[in-house]
Design a protein around this motif. Structure first.
Motif, PDB file in Angstrom:
ATOM      1  N   ASN A   4       0.795  -1.451  -0.001  1.00 21.96           N
ATOM      2  CA  ASN A   4      -0.146   0.101   0.031  1.00 21.96           C
ATOM      3  C   ASN A   4       0.877   1.081   0.150  1.00 21.96           C
ATOM      4  N   VAL A   5       0.255   2.209  -0.524  1.00 25.64           N
ATOM      5  CA  VAL A   5       0.868   3.653  -0.589  1.00 25.64           C
ATOM      6  C   VAL A   5      -0.142   4.469   0.050  1.00 25.64           C
ATOM      7  N   THR A   6       0.409   5.302   1.133  1.00 30.47           N
ATOM      8  CA  THR A   6      -0.760   6.231   1.971  1.00 30.47           C
ATOM      9  C   THR A   6      -0.298   7.820   1.804  1.00 30.47           C
ATOM     10  N   ARG A   7       0.875   8.059   1.518  1.00 28.27           N
ATOM     11  CA  ARG A   7       1.378   9.320   1.290  1.00 28.27           C
ATOM     12  C   ARG A   7       0.835  10.062   0.105  1.00 28.27           C
ATOM     13  N   ALA A   8       0.504  11.531   0.300  1.00 24.88           N
ATOM     14  CA  ALA A   8      -0.245  12.206  -0.830  1.00 24.88           C
ATOM     15  C   ALA A   8       0.879  12.354  -1.717  1.00 24.88           C
ATOM     16  N   GLY A   9       0.323  12.563  -3.086  1.00 25.89           N
ATOM     17  CA  GLY A   9       1.060  12.883  -4.151  1.00 25.89           C
ATOM     18  C   GLY A   9       1.653  11.592  -5.125  1.00 25.89           C
ATOM     19  N   HIS A  10       1.284  10.529  -4.464  1.00 29.31           N
ATOM     20  CA  HIS A  10       2.148   9.341  -5.164  1.00 29.31           C
ATOM     21  C   HIS A  10       1.261   8.973  -6.256  1.00 29.31           C
ATOM     22  N   ARG A  11       2.168   8.364  -7.332  1.00 26.45           N
ATOM     23  CA  ARG A  11       1.212   7.928  -8.533  1.00 26.45           C
ATOM     24  C   ARG A  11       1.137   6.288  -8.415  1.00 26.45           C
ATOM     25  N   HIS A  12       0.304   6.021  -9.597  1.00 29.84           N
ATOM     26  CA  HIS A  12       0.199   4.525  -9.586  1.00 29.84           C
ATOM     27  C   HIS A  12       1.480   3.668  -9.611  1.00 29.84           C
ATOM     28  N   PHE A  13       1.342   2.452  -9.234  1.00 37.56           N
ATOM     29  CA  PHE A  13       2.552   1.753  -9.231  1.00 37.56           C
ATOM     30  C   PHE A  13       2.963   1.544 -10.846  1.00 37.56           C
ATOM     31  N   THR A  14       4.404   1.537 -10.952  1.00 36.70           N
ATOM     32  CA  THR A  14       4.620   1.375 -12.405  1.00 36.70           C
ATOM     33  C   THR A  14       4.899  -0.133 -12.578  1.00 36.70           C
ATOM     34  N   LEU A  15       4.973  -0.396 -13.831  1.00 38.41           N
ATOM     35  CA  LEU A  15       5.274  -1.922 -14.205  1.00 38.41           C
ATOM     36  C   LEU A  15       6.384  -2.493 -13.917  1.00 38.41           C
ATOM     37  N   GLY A  16       7.671  -1.716 -13.761  1.00 40.75           N
ATOM     38  CA  GLY A  16       8.856  -2.337 -13.061  1.00 40.75           C
ATOM     39  C   GLY A  16       8.531  -2.650 -11.754  1.00 40.75           C
ATOM     40  N   GLN A  17       7.622  -1.842 -11.029  1.00 39.18           N
ATOM     41  CA  GLN A  17       7.379  -2.373  -9.554  1.00 39.18           C
ATOM     42  C   GLN A  17       6.602  -3.539  -9.556  1.00 39.18           C
ATOM     43  N   VAL A  18       5.601  -3.499 -10.281  1.00 41.04           N
ATOM     44  CA  VAL A  18       4.808  -4.843 -10.402  1.00 41.04           C
ATOM     45  C   VAL A  18       5.699  -6.025 -10.563  1.00 41.04           C
ATOM     46  N   ARG A  19       6.413  -5.874 -11.605  1.00 47.80           N
ATOM     47  CA  ARG A  19       7.429  -7.002 -12.161  1.00 47.80           C
ATOM     48  C   ARG A  19       8.283  -7.566 -11.017  1.00 47.80           C
ATOM     49  N   VAL A  20       8.645  -6.409 -10.265  1.00 45.90           N
ATOM     50  CA  VAL A  20       9.558  -6.607  -8.979  1.00 45.90           C
ATOM     51  C   VAL A  20       8.684  -7.813  -8.312  1.00 45.90           C
ATOM     52  N   LEU A  21       7.254  -7.305  -7.695  1.00 44.89           N
ATOM     53  CA  LEU A  21       6.569  -7.939  -6.689  1.00 44.89           C
ATOM     54  C   LEU A  21       6.418  -9.338  -7.503  1.00 44.89           C
ATOM     55  N   SER A  22       6.031  -9.659  -8.814  1.00 44.13           N
ATOM     56  CA  SER A  22       5.945 -10.905  -9.419  1.00 44.13           C
ATOM     57  C   SER A  22       7.026 -11.551  -9.168  1.00 44.13           C
ATOM     58  N   ILE A  23       8.425 -11.073  -9.249  1.00 44.25           N
ATOM     59  CA  ILE A  23       9.460 -12.051  -9.125  1.00 44.25           C
ATOM     60  C   ILE A  23       9.712 -12.298  -7.795  1.00 44.25           C
ATOM     61  N   LEU A  24       9.262 -11.513  -6.678  1.00 42.26           N
ATOM     62  CA  LEU A  24       9.122 -11.736  -5.313  1.00 42.26           C
ATOM     63  C   LEU A  24       8.633 -13.260  -4.917  1.00 42.26           C
ATOM     64  N   VAL A  25       7.131 -12.868  -5.460  1.00 41.57           N
ATOM     65  CA  VAL A  25       6.109 -13.874  -4.768  1.00 41.57           C
ATOM     66  C   VAL A  25       6.491 -15.259  -5.801  1.00 41.57           C
ATOM     67  N   SER A  26       7.185 -15.308  -7.074  1.00 42.87           N
ATOM     68  CA  SER A  26       7.701 -16.348  -7.472  1.00 42.87           C
ATOM     69  C   SER A  26       8.869 -17.222  -6.532  1.00 42.87           C
ATOM     70  N   ILE A  27       9.554 -16.202  -5.878  1.00 44.56           N
ATOM     71  CA  ILE A  27      10.801 -16.869  -4.922  1.00 44.56           C
ATOM     72  C   ILE A  27      10.017 -17.749  -3.830  1.00 44.56           C
ATOM     73  N   ILE A  28       9.283 -16.738  -3.389  1.00 43.22           N
ATOM     74  CA  ILE A  28       8.709 -17.452  -1.764  1.00 43.22           C
ATOM     75  C   ILE A  28       7.755 -18.260  -2.013  1.00 43.22           C
ATOM     76  N   ALA A  29       6.912 -18.417  -3.096  1.00 38.34           N
ATOM     77  CA  ALA A  29       5.855 -19.520  -3.245  1.00 38.34           C
ATOM     78  C   ALA A  29       6.152 -20.874  -3.176  1.00 38.34           C
ATOM     79  N   PRO A  30       7.180 -21.241  -3.764  1.00 38.56           N
ATOM     80  CA  PRO A  30       7.693 -22.685  -3.627  1.00 38.56           C
ATOM     81  C   PRO A  30       8.134 -23.260  -1.879  1.00 38.56           C
TER      82      PRO A  30
END
Length: 949
Positions: free
Chosen positions: A264-290
């Motif tokens: 989550n982002v709570t601070r004012a002035g923040h834009r939407h999540f970038t594709l790069g940030q979403v890609r990082v999260l995808s890699i993280l979950v692929s590491i932890i899931a197994p």
């Protein structure tokens, strides 16, 4: 990620200048040179746009009202640290230039300048932008690499989850991160880790059918939310107005949900999540899931390892000094206790020849002393020792040689550790590994169990091992190793039976299972007794002593004592579990006493849990295979036509019954569209395509009639039901069942013809009856027909059913049939009727009812004839009914009857005319006549031009 776009721009440039003319010129010029531009005249508007979209370059004037260029650049870099800023000014000073450079402005441009002069500067700026973005991606890659290394050397699940949450928080520049894991029953998620606030949420549970995380868990799809969300599917369980952007991502391993990552982002002035940030999260979950998928096994092995490591690390080591020949010089209490002696003195007195009294293999003493003399010492040298009672233990030596100043050997001294437990753990771990390998091999259940029994027997050294599995109501031996046939014959089944041979059942209808095996399977255990464990197992090292000291009440069942009778003293019964269910039993028997320890039983319970899960999985696979075979047979032999269609209406599969029904072999149709098959008649193809589209939208289609053309040219009829086939929450095909109703359609056609013939006969009868009345009253000829037609017109405007309208038409055609009972001279009397004569006329309603009441009409024809002279205020006849007491059909007939009677000629008066009749209806609507029927009658004549024929 590759983006296919033939009109790809050189870069996205934001131009901000309060001089609108200059701003527009720059936008137009740079756009022509290949840049995507957007201009603003106010810094606040530009800043808002930066929060909504990514820009490569910010080209801003320095001096502007409200927010100047320096403030805008500073705020823009907080939103996007990789933004390239260029300052324009016509009032530049060294101080403003220094301040801009301090804020990471890329360059400083003095006005006036030619727009074309900016092109080289923008080209360099884009190179810097690309380098910054590549650097950011490199940093993300490094962070993920570092996380991977950290996780690789950590076996602590909480530590791994914490590191993943921290990395997600950092890489996404977010304010909060949490990881939710599914509960054991899979119906809820619980918060396992929280970062960045709301730590009180840890441990809280969320039903799987609620909240954003619940939706993500059910649909196995990530969700990215920006700002206020009105979609009810993503309604949060605990709404928070401070969350400005959020990502919720499923953690999947082999298609199984193992957790949900939330950022989550709570601070004012923040834009939407970038594709790069979403890609990082995808890699993280692929590491932890197994890792999460196997966490239960890892935890169990870790618990076993930590338990024995704790015993090892907390043990007090033995300290010893011996002569080179092998006699004790000194020993401490720990060593004495380790070897089973009450004191060091007893040990040193009893053991005078260490090589032959303590060493299981005396030659190992010679090899040990040679290594000590060669290397001046050894560390953790492992040897087997005899204890006082003759049992064997493993010990590890840390020993060195002690010499005098001349180098002569004086003695050996060092420490001795009892490593028997560690050796046992290593042995158990080796067994666990082999069993896990066996469980993960593609195998049939019987072969799997046979292999496991061989491994267990070799590991434990017991005489006999067996596994019981459920078969119907009982739990017979599924596979055994080492038990004599006589024992298996008598103990093969557990169900208790009465004298008639019937299975004895408890109050709930469950079969009563005998002996200790039945107790363990049914969970009838009490851990307060030493022979039961918290894990639900039974064990004893002496069945003789147990039988002598335990009543049947204490043992919770009728005990056969067959194990003891067969000579088995050591017995262990371990439940095989799959989730919360006990699906079988692992049994180990030995004639020797003292075979088992509590540690061994607990280890076997862990093994039993793994075996139970694997067997349940294999049983489920076999059941699925049997189910698939059963449904395949059904599919191939079903009389209905079962088929499936792809989104493009091509046939995917079809049952062989199509050949019997339509003459086509399945291979003649599969792969063709419904248009290409030439089976559905052309007039229904559009309807068929519409139905397929509806099913692929997730809807069911039921009982749709289709006309088919068989291969031989004959016509067949089918009733089709269709349902969607879902994959990952999306309808990907339509499965349909068509039932041949050709015979039913033929029968329905015959019935319809019979009905039409019957209807015509009825109409002819009614017409004949009407003619009878008109024969006796020729002056009112056509009256009933005209009343019937007007009543039908009113009924149509009231939108009554076809059946009701048919009844009104029929009742109107014979509503005066009762006048048969009225003398003809009264009916045709030219003058006014006397009271007595009028009373005779009034009898015609009842007379008509009496004539018709015995006929079985589908509508209340006789009742409408009886009531057509009733009035809304109760002033009518024959019963003086009021309002809703009068049938609707009769109320309509009353309006039509009065209208026709007044408008047309009568023997006792001339026609009063349409206007007089309409005035009567209008004047007394709602009083004498039904208001709705009256209004429609008035509208028919006045607005729609209705006329009597």
């Amino acid at each position: 990620m590759t983006i296919a776009n033939e009109n790809l721009k050189l870069g996205r440039v934001m131009i901000v200048d309060d001089e609108a003319e200059l701003m527009n010129v720059l936008c137009e010029t740079l756009s022509k040179d290949g840049y995507e531009t957007r201009g603003f005249t106010a810094g606040a508007d530009a800043l808002q746009a930066l929060t909504e979209q990514d820009y490569d370059i910010l080209l801003t004037d320095l001096m502007m009202p409200g927010m100047d260029g320096i403030a805008l650049l500073k705020a823009g870099l907080e939103i996007d640290p990789n933004l390239v800023g260029i300052i324009m000014t016509g009032q530049g000073t060294i101080q403003t230039a220094v301040e801009a450079i301090k804020l990471r402005a890329f360059d400083y441009v003095l006005k006036p300048f030619k727009p074309a002069a900016l092109l080289p500067l923008l080209s360099r700026a884009m190179e810097v932008r690309h380098l910054r973005m590549e650097n950011m991606q490199l940093l993300e890659t490094v962070a993920i690499h570092e996380l991977g290394k950290a996780i690789a050397f950590s076996s602590d699940l909480n530590d791994i989850l914490s590191k993943v949450a921290d990395t997600a928080l950092q890489q996404c520049s977010a304010d909060e991160a949490s990881i939710m894991l599914p509960t054991r029953d899979g119906k809820e998620l619980y918060v396992a880790v929280v970062r960045g606030g709301y730590g009180s949420y840890i441990g809280e549970r969320l039903p799987l059918d609620q909240g954003v995380a619940g939706w993500v868990a059910r649909n196995r799809e990530p969700v990215i939310l920006n700002g206020k969300v009105d979609d009810l599917r993503f309604s949060p369980l605990k709404p928070r107005a401070d969350i400005r952007a959020a990502v919720s991502m499923p953690m999947l391993a082999g298609g199984n949900l193992v957790g949900v990552l939330n950022v989550n982002v709570t601070r004012a002035g923040h834009r939407h999540f970038t594709l790069g940030q979403v890609r990082v999260l995808s890699i993280l979950v692929s590491i932890i899931a197994p890792m999460l998928e196997n966490s239960q096994l890892y935890r169990r092995l870790r618990q076993t390892e930590e338990k024995y490591r704790s015993i090892f690390e907390n043990a007090i080591a033995g300290i010893v000094q011996t002569t080179p020949a092998g006699q004790f010089l000194s020993a401490n209490s720990a060593l004495a206790a380790m070897l089973g002696y009450d004191s060091p003195e007893e040990l040193m007195t009893a053991v005078t020849d260490i090589p032959h009294q303590l060493y299981v293999d005396p030659e190992e003493r010679t090899a040990l002393t040679q290594m000590i003399e060669t290397y001046d010492g050894v560390e953790k040298h492992e040897i087997r020792f005899y204890r006082k009672d003759g049992s064997i233990i493993w010990v590890a030596f840390n020993m060195k040689a002690v010499r005098d100043e001349k180098g002569c050997l004086l003695r050996y001294e060092g420490t001795v550790e009892d490593i028997s437990e560690r050796k046992q753990v290593e042995k158990q771990q080796a067994l666990t590994g082999k069993i896990l390998q066996a469980l993960n091999r593609p195998n049939e259940i019987v072969n799997l169990i046979r292999d496991i029994l061989l491994l267990l027997k070799a590991h434990t050294g017991v005489e006999a091992v067996a596994i019981r599995l459920r078969e119907g109501d009982d739990f017979p031996y599924y596979e055994t190793n080492g038990f004599p046939q006589d024992f298996l014959k008598t103990e093969g089944y557990l169900c208790e039976r009465d004298d008639a041979g019937e299975i004895i059942r408890d109050s709930l209808g469950n079969p009563s299972l005998a002996c200790m095996c039945g107790n363990v399977i049914r969970g009838r255990i009490d851990p307060s007794f030493p022979y039961f464990t918290e894990g639900g197992s039974f064990w004893t090292n002496s069945t003789t002593e147990l039988s002598a000291s335990t009543s049947e009440e204490d043992s919770h069942s009728l005990t056969r004592n067959r194990c003891n009778a067969e000579g088995y003293e050591s017995v262990a019964l371990i439940p095989l579990r799959s989730g919360d269910k006990i699906i079988g039993l692992l049994q180990l028997n030995d004639a020797r006493r003292g075979i088992f320890t509590l540690v061994m039983i607990r280890f076997l319970e862990g093994i039993g849990a793994s075996i139970g899960i694997a067997i349940a999985r294999l049983q489920a696979v076999e059941q699925l295979r049997e189910s698939e075979e059963k449904y395949r047979l059904h599919f191939e032999n079903v009389t209905d036509i079962v088929f499936s269609l792809a989104p493009d209406s091509k046939l995917i599969s079809i049952s062989p019954s199509v050949e019997r029904a339509l003459g086509y072999k399945p291979e003649e149709l599969i792969g063709k569209t419904i248009n290409e098959q030439n089976i559905i008649v052309p007039s229904l193809l559009e309807e068929a395509a519409s139905d397929i589209k509806l099913v692929l939208a997730g809807k069911r289609v039921e009982a749709v009639l289709f006309e088919y053309r068989a291969k031989d040219g004959t016509t067949r009829f089918g009733e089709v039901n269709a349902s969607p086939v879902f994959q990952d929450g999306k309808a990907v095909a339509a499965v349909c069942v068509s039932r041949d109703i050709t015979e039913r359609k033929v029968a329905e056609g015959k019935i319809e013809q019979s009905f039409k013939k019957l209807q015509k006969n009825m109409d002819d009868t009614i017409k004949a009856m009407s003619m009878v009345v008109e024969t006796r009253d020729p002056y009112t000829a056509g009256h009933q027909e005209r009343v019937s037609k007007l009543a039908v017109a009113i009924a149509n405007e009231l939108h009554l059913s076809e059946e009701q309208i048919a009844g009104i038409r029929m009742a109107g055609a014979i509503h005066d049939i009762g006048k048969i009972a009225v003398p003809a001279e009264i009916l045709s009397k030219p003058g006014r009727l006397s009271d007595i004569e009028f009373s005779l006329i009034k009898v015609h309603s009842q007379a008509g009812y009496d004539i018709l009441k015995g006929i079985d009409f589908s509508q209340p024809i006789a009742e409408m004839v009886l009531q057509h002279q009733e009035r809304m205020d109760g002033s009518g006849y024959p019963k003086g009914l009021k309002g809703e007491e009068i049938l609707l059909g009769a109320r309509i007939l009353a309006v039509a009857d009065v209208m026709e009677a007044m408008a047309m000629h009568r023997p006792y008066r001339s026609a009063l005319g349409i206007d007089a009749a309409l005035e009567e209806i209008e004047k007394h609507k709602g009083i004498l006549y039904d208001a709705a029927a009256a209004d429609i009658c008035l509208a028919l004549f006045r607005e729609k031009g209705y006329q009597f024929q």
